[in-house]
Design a protein around this motif. Structure first.
Motif, PDB file in Angstrom:
ATOM      1  N   ALA A 191       0.812  -1.201   0.000  1.00  0.00           N
ATOM      2  CA  ALA A 191       0.000   0.000   0.000  1.00  0.00           C
ATOM      3  C   ALA A 191       0.851   1.259   0.000  1.00  0.00           C
ATOM      4  O   ALA A 191       0.390   2.336  -0.322  1.00  0.00           O
ATOM      5  CB  ALA A 191      -0.928  -0.014   1.211  1.00  0.00           C
ATOM      6  N   ASP A 192       2.095   1.124   0.372  1.00  0.00           N
ATOM      7  CA  ASP A 192       2.958   2.306   0.468  1.00  0.00           C
ATOM      8  C   ASP A 192       3.512   2.736  -0.880  1.00  0.00           C
ATOM      9  O   ASP A 192       4.206   3.722  -0.974  1.00  0.00           O
ATOM     10  CB  ASP A 192       4.111   2.046   1.418  1.00  0.00           C
ATOM     11  N   LEU A 193       3.212   1.948  -1.884  1.00  0.00           N
ATOM     12  CA  LEU A 193       3.702   2.319  -3.200  1.00  0.00           C
ATOM     13  C   LEU A 193       2.878   3.473  -3.739  1.00  0.00           C
ATOM     14  O   LEU A 193       1.749   3.617  -3.362  1.00  0.00           O
ATOM     15  CB  LEU A 193       3.614   1.112  -4.123  1.00  0.00           C
ATOM     16  N   PRO A 194       3.305   4.297  -4.618  1.00  0.00           N
ATOM     17  CA  PRO A 194       4.646   4.272  -5.210  1.00  0.00           C
ATOM     18  C   PRO A 194       5.735   4.698  -4.230  1.00  0.00           C
ATOM     19  O   PRO A 194       5.457   5.097  -3.095  1.00  0.00           O
ATOM     20  CB  PRO A 194       4.518   5.248  -6.359  1.00  0.00           C
ATOM     21  N   LEU A 195       6.917   4.626  -4.715  1.00  0.00           N
ATOM     22  CA  LEU A 195       8.082   4.761  -3.868  1.00  0.00           C
ATOM     23  C   LEU A 195       8.172   6.118  -3.205  1.00  0.00           C
ATOM     24  O   LEU A 195       7.866   7.142  -3.785  1.00  0.00           O
ATOM     25  CB  LEU A 195       9.337   4.544  -4.714  1.00  0.00           C
ATOM     26  N   MET A 196       8.639   6.063  -1.951  1.00  0.00           N
ATOM     27  CA  MET A 196       8.839   7.309  -1.223  1.00  0.00           C
ATOM     28  C   MET A 196      10.213   7.861  -1.510  1.00  0.00           C
ATOM     29  O   MET A 196      10.437   9.054  -1.448  1.00  0.00           O
ATOM     30  CB  MET A 196       8.683   7.052   0.271  1.00  0.00           C
ATOM     31  N   ALA A 197      11.168   7.017  -1.768  1.00  0.00           N
ATOM     32  CA  ALA A 197      12.516   7.463  -2.117  1.00  0.00           C
ATOM     33  C   ALA A 197      12.900   6.802  -3.429  1.00  0.00           C
ATOM     34  O   ALA A 197      12.444   5.703  -3.718  1.00  0.00           O
ATOM     35  CB  ALA A 197      13.487   7.065  -1.016  1.00  0.00           C
ATOM     36  N   PRO A 198      13.716   7.452  -4.207  1.00  0.00           N
ATOM     37  CA  PRO A 198      14.086   6.873  -5.497  1.00  0.00           C
ATOM     38  C   PRO A 198      14.922   5.615  -5.322  1.00  0.00           C
ATOM     39  O   PRO A 198      15.532   5.390  -4.280  1.00  0.00           O
ATOM     40  CB  PRO A 198      14.903   7.979  -6.159  1.00  0.00           C
ATOM     41  N   LEU A 199      14.930   4.807  -6.340  1.00  0.00           N
ATOM     42  CA  LEU A 199      15.737   3.598  -6.322  1.00  0.00           C
ATOM     43  C   LEU A 199      17.204   3.960  -6.246  1.00  0.00           C
ATOM     44  O   LEU A 199      17.642   4.938  -6.841  1.00  0.00           O
ATOM     45  CB  LEU A 199      15.497   2.786  -7.596  1.00  0.00           C
ATOM     46  N   SER A 200      17.954   3.174  -5.508  1.00  0.00           N
ATOM     47  CA  SER A 200      19.381   3.421  -5.413  1.00  0.00           C
ATOM     48  C   SER A 200      20.091   2.709  -6.552  1.00  0.00           C
ATOM     49  O   SER A 200      19.483   1.923  -7.281  1.00  0.00           O
ATOM     50  CB  SER A 200      19.899   2.898  -4.077  1.00  0.00           C
ATOM     51  N   ALA A 201      21.389   2.959  -6.654  1.00  0.00           N
ATOM     52  CA  ALA A 201      22.158   2.334  -7.735  1.00  0.00           C
ATOM     53  C   ALA A 201      22.111   0.819  -7.614  1.00  0.00           C
ATOM     54  O   ALA A 201      21.961   0.105  -8.610  1.00  0.00           O
ATOM     55  CB  ALA A 201      23.593   2.824  -7.713  1.00  0.00           C
ATOM     56  N   GLU A 202      22.234   0.293  -6.384  1.00  0.00           N
ATOM     57  CA  GLU A 202      22.232  -1.170  -6.252  1.00  0.00           C
ATOM     58  C   GLU A 202      20.856  -1.755  -6.541  1.00  0.00           C
ATOM     59  O   GLU A 202      20.743  -2.882  -7.013  1.00  0.00           O
ATOM     60  CB  GLU A 202      22.775  -1.626  -4.890  1.00  0.00           C
TER      61      GLU A 202
ATOM     62  N   TYR B 231      23.173  -8.498  -3.224  1.00  0.00           N
ATOM     63  CA  TYR B 231      22.117  -7.520  -3.030  1.00  0.00           C
ATOM     64  C   TYR B 231      21.596  -7.506  -1.596  1.00  0.00           C
ATOM     65  O   TYR B 231      21.437  -6.446  -0.983  1.00  0.00           O
ATOM     66  CB  TYR B 231      20.967  -7.712  -4.019  1.00  0.00           C
ATOM     67  N   ILE B 232      21.339  -8.690  -1.071  1.00  0.00           N
ATOM     68  CA  ILE B 232      20.817  -8.729   0.298  1.00  0.00           C
ATOM     69  C   ILE B 232      21.826  -8.088   1.264  1.00  0.00           C
ATOM     70  O   ILE B 232      21.463  -7.309   2.149  1.00  0.00           O
ATOM     71  CB  ILE B 232      20.466 -10.171   0.717  1.00  0.00           C
ATOM     72  N   GLU B 233      23.093  -8.405   1.074  1.00  0.00           N
ATOM     73  CA  GLU B 233      24.105  -7.802   1.940  1.00  0.00           C
ATOM     74  C   GLU B 233      24.117  -6.284   1.793  1.00  0.00           C
ATOM     75  O   GLU B 233      24.203  -5.560   2.781  1.00  0.00           O
ATOM     76  CB  GLU B 233      25.485  -8.383   1.627  1.00  0.00           C
ATOM     77  N   LEU B 234      24.014  -5.820   0.553  1.00  0.00           N
ATOM     78  CA  LEU B 234      23.999  -4.368   0.326  1.00  0.00           C
ATOM     79  C   LEU B 234      22.752  -3.726   0.919  1.00  0.00           C
ATOM     80  O   LEU B 234      22.766  -2.582   1.358  1.00  0.00           O
ATOM     81  CB  LEU B 234      24.068  -4.069  -1.178  1.00  0.00           C
ATOM     82  N   SER B 235      21.675  -4.474   0.937  1.00  0.00           N
ATOM     83  CA  SER B 235      20.404  -3.896   1.393  1.00  0.00           C
ATOM     84  C   SER B 235      20.375  -3.684   2.904  1.00  0.00           C
ATOM     85  O   SER B 235      19.615  -2.876   3.412  1.00  0.00           O
ATOM     86  CB  SER B 235      19.238  -4.794   0.981  1.00  0.00           C
ATOM     87  N   LYS B 236      21.218  -4.450   3.604  1.00  0.00           N
ATOM     88  CA  LYS B 236      21.137  -4.407   5.069  1.00  0.00           C
ATOM     89  C   LYS B 236      21.392  -3.012   5.632  1.00  0.00           C
ATOM     90  O   LYS B 236      20.814  -2.624   6.641  1.00  0.00           O
ATOM     91  CB  LYS B 236      22.106  -5.422   5.676  1.00  0.00           C
ATOM     92  N   GLU B 237      22.243  -2.274   4.925  1.00  0.00           N
ATOM     93  CA  GLU B 237      22.558  -0.919   5.393  1.00  0.00           C
ATOM     94  C   GLU B 237      21.269  -0.096   5.515  1.00  0.00           C
ATOM     95  O   GLU B 237      21.086   0.640   6.471  1.00  0.00           O
ATOM     96  CB  GLU B 237      23.544  -0.283   4.408  1.00  0.00           C
ATOM     97  N   ARG B 238      20.372  -0.252   4.556  1.00  0.00           N
ATOM     98  CA  ARG B 238      19.112   0.508   4.611  1.00  0.00           C
ATOM     99  C   ARG B 238      18.049  -0.189   5.466  1.00  0.00           C
ATOM    100  O   ARG B 238      17.318   0.437   6.208  1.00  0.00           O
ATOM    101  CB  ARG B 238      18.569   0.734   3.201  1.00  0.00           C
ATOM    102  N   VAL B 239      17.997  -1.526   5.312  1.00  0.00           N
ATOM    103  CA  VAL B 239      16.943  -2.270   6.014  1.00  0.00           C
ATOM    104  C   VAL B 239      17.102  -2.175   7.526  1.00  0.00           C
ATOM    105  O   VAL B 239      16.126  -2.069   8.261  1.00  0.00           O
ATOM    106  CB  VAL B 239      16.946  -3.749   5.555  1.00  0.00           C
TER     107      VAL B 239
END
Length: 1165
Positions: free
Chosen positions: A873-884, A927-935
């Motif tokens: 339900a939170d879509l569309p995105l609140m922040a733009p997609l990152s490079a990764e 990707y999962i490892e990179l995502s942890k910084e944000r998650v």
RNA sequence: AGGCGGGUAGCUCAGUUGGGAGAGCGCCGCCCUUACAAGGCGGAGGUCGCAGGUUCGAGUCCUGUCCCGCCUACCA
């Protein structure tokens, strides 16, 4: 925020297998001919359970079936079973022997009853196995090669072929199995080299002038000798030709097949087929017990003396040896011959022995009367060759349906060309005030179309779409008219204005045209999507018009891999007639009734009866389901017995559903039909004596039994007797691709689903089955049975040996499923399926892929645990997609493309490995490892939940996982279904009905992809030197970098957090000079200095780098040699030379770096 | 006898019009870092069956040859 816990394959596989069946997910009542995709399963024998080869076969079909279904095709995959005549009879007989019973004592009727009791049990067991494997077959179309419909199809086929003179009865030499006591086709005999003996036997000349010596491996057949043959060119024997020899031992008169007496004095004849250099150059001729001798016997008009009976025992022609078993007779005969001095010599001799493929008994060639199908006839063979060799073009009249739908100002017209031609065309005419039209696929926005100059509606379209899709699920078309959003499925659009556009589906493309200056002009191609008109029909007035069109069709069967084409054609080239009769009980009894008065052979089928119930009763008799004399009760019982068809279908149900369901033959009268459909067929009423039974049945008041009256066509005698023999099982299997669809009835299934699209099978049955399906299909249906034949390898054990129960090296699929899961089993088999090679399998192989399933599970766990329930339900995105994010989406997109391409080429292994690599290496490891910084990011001070960047990361995780699951689904249906159903963003009955991801241009971000790949290199090189230095991962280091390229600088700044996390640094700062106490490494042009405190194993590191340096040097040597060759530079293509130069430059840089590091190490030392 | 397939890392196998030898498993080293030890990170390991030839260049094309497997045919 839910944790699905540990991966438990048993739980989820059971659950979904049940779910799919209960909901009939894979049943399609009326497949659309435009997009049908039909496959028939190679029916497993009902003799036992499935082995790993079946699992492979079924898995490959299922991968294709699920993939095609997800691509929007109407997939119908027909399951079923083969009655396997000899095999089944053999197995049941063996069981009976254990109980101390004998088939012969029981009698035919009683024995068949036993088999019919036994069959449903194994059938159920195999069905369960297939269900556990997760195959997406349509169980409601299940068939059996001995069910009601097949019996009719077989009789019909027999009749057609018989009446065309292609089936004949004759006395020939055939392969005879003395154990099973039946004839076998050439294919059913297995040859193997065995040690034997060659006996040289002296045959005395009648005139007493000496003897001639013959050599034989089977001395017992000498009793049936009627000549000795020599080569006419053979100088040794020329003068003996025409003389007679006296057969040793035989001092009695034998009788030939016609009953004439045959003396023991037999002629010496000349025949060019005799080889001078084998044995003595003279050969004994036993026309009844050897294929070559049979020919010689025929050509020379020799008497035919049979010396053995059906059991392999010597008969009355064997005189004193009669009653002996053939090997006992051999021993006895050799002993006496030896005693009496007739044996000249004996020597060891290797020769190939034919054995029954079923019971392994040594085959006895024997003259007997059998039925043959003249497959060598041009009418059958030539087309079967042509459709494979070069294909054939045919012109056919096809029905075309034109559909028009009208809604206010909107007209949609759809032109459907019958699916048989493979051509479809859909046209959408859009009129009125249309702002845009959006097409969706499985709840996703697939494309948006705007009339020119209204592109500003793009964002609005998306917003509206998402809002709508959250409320109502999965619309197919969204049309906005004058600011109002209209979904075709839901309602009627309003408004009317000028302006027409057209969306035309042309092949795989969806093209947009506009109507300008009185004509249509092409505007652009839209991303093709699946378009359905069915929902439209429900709410909108639809007009259907039928037309007929002449269509040219190309029929060509393609073998994959291609080499099987030659294999097939070579065999077809010299095809011998096919012996189709078997002297067993379990099978389709030959529909011939011999007239006991005039000897005429009558072929009957239910075509000889006009009324449905007469047809039915005839069929029951012909199938042996009721006796020739029967009571109404017996008829009723047979009609209602489910075992004859399948699980929940009686013979009667079967007739209702398949035989006379829709396309009944016109000569069935109304009252019969009504009887059949409005009330249960009542045998009591049906058989009440009266008008309706006259001339069809006779009633015997004494026995109170009925009898169906059949009359000889030649002499009208009622004194008929049905042929005892049954047909070779493969005769019915050959009808499988059209029999399953109801042939000979012209059912709608038959019209839409034949020819099938794909056959998947092992090469071992190309001759047995594939070839015969082609022959029967082209002859009886007039068209090929399938377009593609994918021939897979055989599964062998780890040593490359055939798996067999006796060797004890079989892998039981059920055990594997139990231990590793069906998903792991399937993925393993798929991943190992490369073209043209046998699959060597050991249990260990399944383990690795079970780990993969576990990996998928845990990756999903990570996503699920961190995803809020309301994410969608939170879509569309609140922040733009990152490079990764864009990197992983690009990689996903590339993977979708690759998997599709590989599957299109039937490159199963590559398809499986592409998604494996993506999921594990790209998605999990990076990707999962990179995502942890944000998650795992906590809100900073003053910041509020939800953190936009975190939501974007989770959105991407969900998006990528969900799509990856869809790509994985054909390979691993259970785990993907389970996870998919748990994802908050998904909705639908089953992932298997979702769309297979198509590559999308708007998801290709080359720049971001390259950036992240560079980042990976940087992180890896830091990790590498850490590992070289044996610095434990938990220890965080300080590091510095120096780089000349501004792009690298930017990259490091952008991804600094990631570098700190993944390279396990606590500081990463820019520097101009090498800081003291550091060692350096390189990532591209960037030099990284790692601060190393404490002891570092310099020697070890020096060794490593020495080795690397050497490697670089040797490679450099190669490039230098190449580049210094004048010829290379002159003759090689410039781009190759340039590439080589580039390699050299890179290597030189590598060398400098390595040397610098080595220098540094020396310094530290 | 003819035909087909195969011989590449310890094992199982990829290697796409000839252009820097790859994967998985196994092995070695370091790590239980909150999705996963069924795991993570890093690494070692190959004269591409043999011999010729074509080519600037061959695992890849040609010829010969040796093994292994299968199929078909013959086997008195």
């Amino acid at each position: 925020m839910k944790d699905p816990g540990q991966y438990d394959h048993k739980r989820i596989e059971q659950k979904w297998s049940k779910y799919w069946i209960e909901r009939s997910i894979y049943h399609l009542n009326r497949p659309d001919p435009r997009r049908k995709f039909s496959i028939v399963i190679p029916p497993p024998n009902v003799t036992g359970s499935l082995h790993i080869g079946h699992a492979l076969n079924s898995t490959l079909q299922d991968v294709v079936a699920r993939w095609m279904r997800m691509k929007g095709r109407d997939v119908v995959w027909v399951p079923g079973f083969d009655h396997a005549g000899i095999a089944t009879q053999y197995v049941v007989e063996r069981e009976l022997t254990k109980e101390g019973k004998s088939r012969i004592e029981m009698g035919r009727e009683e024995f068949l009853k036993k088999v019919w009791e036994w069959v449903p049990k194994t059938r159920e067991a195999i069905r369960t196995q297939l269900e556990k494997l997760g195959v997406s077959v349509d169980w409601e179309r299940e068939r059996f090669t001995l069910d009601e419909g097949f019996s009719r199809a077989v009789r019909k086929a027999f009749r057609v072929l018989y009446e065309k003179g292609l089936i004949y009865k004759g006395t020939y030499i055939v392969n005879w199995c003395p154990k099973d006591q039946t004839a076998l086709s050439d294919l059913e005999v297995e040859h193997e080299e065995e040690e034997g003996k060659l006996w040289y036997i002296k045959y005395p000349l009648e005139d007493g002038s000496g003897h001639i010596t013959v050599a034989t491996t089977r001395p017992e057949t000498m009793l049936g000798d009627t000549a000795v043959a020599v080569n006419p060119e053979d100088e040794r024997y020329k003068n003996l030709i025409g003389k007679k020899v006296r057969l040793p031992l035989v001092d009695w008169l034998r009788k030939d097949l016609e009953g004439n007496e045959v003396k023991p004095e037999i002629p010496i004849i000349a025949d060019p087929r005799v080889k001078m250099d084998f044995g003595t150059g003279a050969v004994k001729v036993t026309p009844c017990h050897d294929p070559n001798d049979y020919q010689i016997g025929r050509d020379h008009n020799l008497p035919f003396v049979r010396v053995m009976d059906e059991r392999g025992y010597m008969n009355e022609n064997a005189g004193e040896f009669s009653g002996l078993e053939r090997y006992d007779a051999r021993k006895g005969i050799v002993d006496i011959l030896r005693e009496q001095g007739f044996i000249e010599k004996e020597k060891d001799h290797k020769h190939s022995v034919g054995r029954c493929y079923r019971c392994k008994t040594v085959i006895e060639p024997m003259v007997s009367t059998q039925w043959f199908l003249k497959v060598s006839d041009p009418a059958i063979r030539e087309r079967s060759v042509k459709v494979v060799e070069k294909g054939e073009k045919r012109s056919e009249v096809k029905e075309i349906y034109l559909q028009y739908a009208e809604v206010g100002g909107l007209t949609i017209s759809l032109q459907v060309v019958d699916g048989v031609s493979g051509e479809t065309k859909a046209v959408f005419q859009l009129e009125g005030d249309i702002e845009f039209l959006a097409g969706t696929r499985e709840g996703e926005l697939a494309y948006i179309y705007y009339p020119e100059g209204r592109k500003e509606n793009s964002q609005r379209a998306k917003d509206l779409f998402y809002r709508f899709s959250n409320e109502n699920g999965q619309p197919e078309f969204i049309i906005a008219l004058k600011g109002e959003l209209t979904i075709i499925r839901m309602g009627v659009p309003s408004g009317k204005e000028e302006g027409r556009f057209l969306l035309a589906q042309e092949g795989e493309r969806l093209n947009l045209y506009s109507f300008e200056n009185e004509k249509w002009s092409y505007l652009k191609e839209l991303e093709a999507g699946r378009t359905r008109l069915e929902p439209v029909q429900k709410s909108i007035k639809v007009r259907v018009e039928k037309e007929e069109l002449n269509i040219e069709k190309e029929s060509k069967i393609v073998f994959i891999p291609e080499r099987w084409k030659k294999f097939y054609l070579d065999w077809m080239k010299d095809l011998k007639d096919w012996c189709i009769s078997r002297q067993i009980w379990w099978g389709h009894r030959i529909p011939i009734w011999h007239c006991l008065d005039c000897g005429h052979q009558n072929v009957f089928t239910d075509d000889d009866f006009d009324r449905v119930h007469d047809k039915l009763i005839f069929n029951l008799i012909a199938d042996g389901k009721i006796s020739e004399e029967f009571t109404p009760e017996e008829v009723a019982s047979a009609l209602n017995s489910p075992q004859f068809v399948h699980r929940n279908m009686s013979v009667l149900d079967f007739y209702k559903r398949f035989v006379y369901h829709r396309y009944h033959s016109t000569d069935i009268d109304e009252s019969s039909l009504r009887l059949l459909f409005t009330q249960d067929l009542n045998p009591m009423a049906m058989l009440t004596p009266g008008v309706s039974t006259k001339n069809v049945y006779s009633f015997n008041p004494r026995t109170k039994k009925w009898r169906m009256i059949l009359r000889c066509r030649n002499c009208s005698s009622e004194n008929l007797k049905q042929e005892e023999d049954v047909l070779d099982t493969w005769f019915s299997s050959a009808l499988w691709p059209f029999g399953v669809f109801g042939w000979p009835e012209e059912t709608s299934d038959l019209k839409t689903l034949y020819p099938t699209d794909l056959l998947v099978t092992g090469f071992d049955i190309i001759f047995f089955w594939v070839a015969r399906m082609i022959m029967m299909g082209t002859y009886l249906m007039g068209d090929i049975p399938f377009d593609d034949v994918y021939v897979h390898a055989l599964v062998r054990d780890e040593k490359g040996q055939k798996m067999s129960k006796t060797k004890g090296n079989v892998i039981d699929p059920l055990e594997i499923i139990e231990k590793y899961g069906a998903d792991a089993l399937r993925f393993t088999l798929t991943a190992l399926t490369v073209q043209g090679r046998d699959i060597k399998l050991s249990e260990k192989r399944f383990e690795g892929f079970k780990h993969f399933a576990n990996k998928i599970w845990n990756a999903a766990r990570y996503v699920l645990i961190n995803t809020p329930e309301n994410l969608a339900a939170d879509l569309p995105l609140m922040a733009p997609l990152s490079a990764e994010d864009r990197w992983i989406i690009t990689r996903l997109n590339e993977t979708a493309r690759k998997v599709s391409e590989h599957l299109e080429n039937y490159d199963f292994s590559k398809a499986a490995m592409s998604i494996y690599e993506f999921f594990w290496s790209d998605f999990c490891d990076w990707y999962i490892e990179l995502s942890k910084e944000r998650v795992y990011r906590e809100p900073a001070e003053g910041e509020e939940e939800p953190i936009p960047e975190k939501i974007t990361a989770l959105y991407t995780l969900n998006y990528v996982l969900e799509k990856a699951l869809r790509i994985l689904h054909p390979f691993m249906p259970f785990i993907t279904e389970e996870i998919w159903q748990m994802l908050p963003s998904t909705d639908g009955d089953s992932i298997s009905l979702a769309q297979f991801p198509e590559p999308r241009e708007d998801e290709e971000f080359a720049e971001d992809r390259d950036k992240v790949e560079k980042l990976k290199t940087l992180i890896s090189s830091i990790r590498s030197i850490r590992s070289d230095l044996q610095i434990e991962p938990s220890k965080k280091l300080k590091a510095y970098y120096r780089c000349s390229s501004p792009a690298d600088e930017e990259l490091i700044q952008e991804f600094k957090n990631h570098i700190l996390n993944l390279a396990r640094l606590d500081e990463f700062e820019k520097t101009e000079e090498k800081p003291s106490g550091t060692l350096s490494t390189f990532a591209g042009e960037t030099e990284v200095f790692l601060s190393v405190e404490g002891e570092v194993d310099i020697d070890r590191l020096t060794k490593t780098y020495d080795k690397r340096k050497e490697k670089i040097l040797s490679e450099l040597e190669r490039t230098r040699r190449k580049l210094s060759s004048e010829e290379f530079v002159r003759k090689a293509p410039p781009e190759v030379v340039e590439k080589e130069r580039k390699i050299q430059r890179e290597l030189e840089e590598e060398l400098i770096k390595a040397e610098r590091i080595l220098g540094m190490l020396k310094e530290v030392n």
